[in-house]
Design a protein around this motif. Sequence first.
Motif, short mmCIF file in Angstrom:
data_model
loop_
_atom_site.label_atom_id
_atom_site.label_comp_id
_atom_site.label_asym_id
_atom_site.label_seq_id
_atom_site.Cartn_x
_atom_site.Cartn_y
_atom_site.Cartn_z
N ASP A 115 0.84 -1.21 0.00
CA ASP A 115 0.00 0.00 0.00
C ASP A 115 0.87 1.25 0.00
N THR A 116 0.31 2.32 -0.55
CA THR A 116 0.99 3.61 -0.53
C THR A 116 0.47 4.43 0.65
N ILE A 117 1.15 5.52 0.94
CA ILE A 117 0.70 6.43 2.00
C ILE A 117 -0.68 6.99 1.65
N GLY A 118 -0.92 7.27 0.36
CA GLY A 118 -2.22 7.77 -0.07
C GLY A 118 -3.33 6.77 0.25
N LYS A 119 -3.07 5.49 0.01
CA LYS A 119 -4.06 4.45 0.30
C LYS A 119 -4.27 4.33 1.81
N ASN B 6 8.68 8.03 11.58
CA ASN B 6 10.07 8.10 12.09
C ASN B 6 10.60 9.53 12.05
N GLY B 7 9.73 10.49 12.34
CA GLY B 7 10.16 11.88 12.41
C GLY B 7 10.32 12.60 11.08
N LYS B 8 9.94 11.94 9.97
CA LYS B 8 10.09 12.56 8.65
C LYS B 8 8.76 12.57 7.92
N PRO B 9 8.48 13.66 7.18
CA PRO B 9 7.25 13.69 6.39
C PRO B 9 7.28 12.61 5.30
N VAL B 10 6.13 12.01 5.03
CA VAL B 10 6.05 10.99 3.98
C VAL B 10 5.20 11.51 2.83
N GLN B 11 5.49 11.03 1.63
CA GLN B 11 4.79 11.46 0.42
C GLN B 11 3.69 10.46 0.08
N LEU B 12 2.64 10.92 -0.59
CA LEU B 12 1.49 10.08 -0.93
C LEU B 12 1.85 8.86 -1.76
N GLN B 13 2.84 8.95 -2.64
CA GLN B 13 3.18 7.86 -3.55
C GLN B 13 4.14 6.83 -2.92
#
Length: 131
Positions: A76-80, A101-108
């Motif tokens: 799965d992706t972050i968007g899902k 883990n303290g970092k922004p994640v992207q939708l893809q």
Amino acid sequence: MAMVCQVQIPACGPRQHVKGDPKNTVPVPYHEPLESTSHAVLQVEKPVAPVPKSFSVNIFDGSKGKKIPVMVKSTDTIGKLQKKAQKLKPDLVGCGNLTFNGKPVQLQQKLRDLQVKPGATFITYQKCHGG
């Protein structure tokens, strides 16, 4: 007197390599890819436990202090993940940004690429605009 190192026979097949005076030495097995190598480093690897097909992760909504468990797959992706969370808690719609883990994640990004394990927690955040 020649010095001889004793080495375990490798799994890929025993080949012999003689060091020093051939009359007084015992053949030492060697691994063919290392035949022309002068220095090598061996590293022990831990066995990797298989990740279950589906597992639960948490999304922590800091503004409301609520933890939302979500069933996901490693593909799965972050968007899902966000869509699944919004189905469970429709009031989460305004919080579209997640950190792991303290970092922004992207939708893809895929969960397996982020090395997300069962029970991991994502945290929602809002960007502040202005100064």
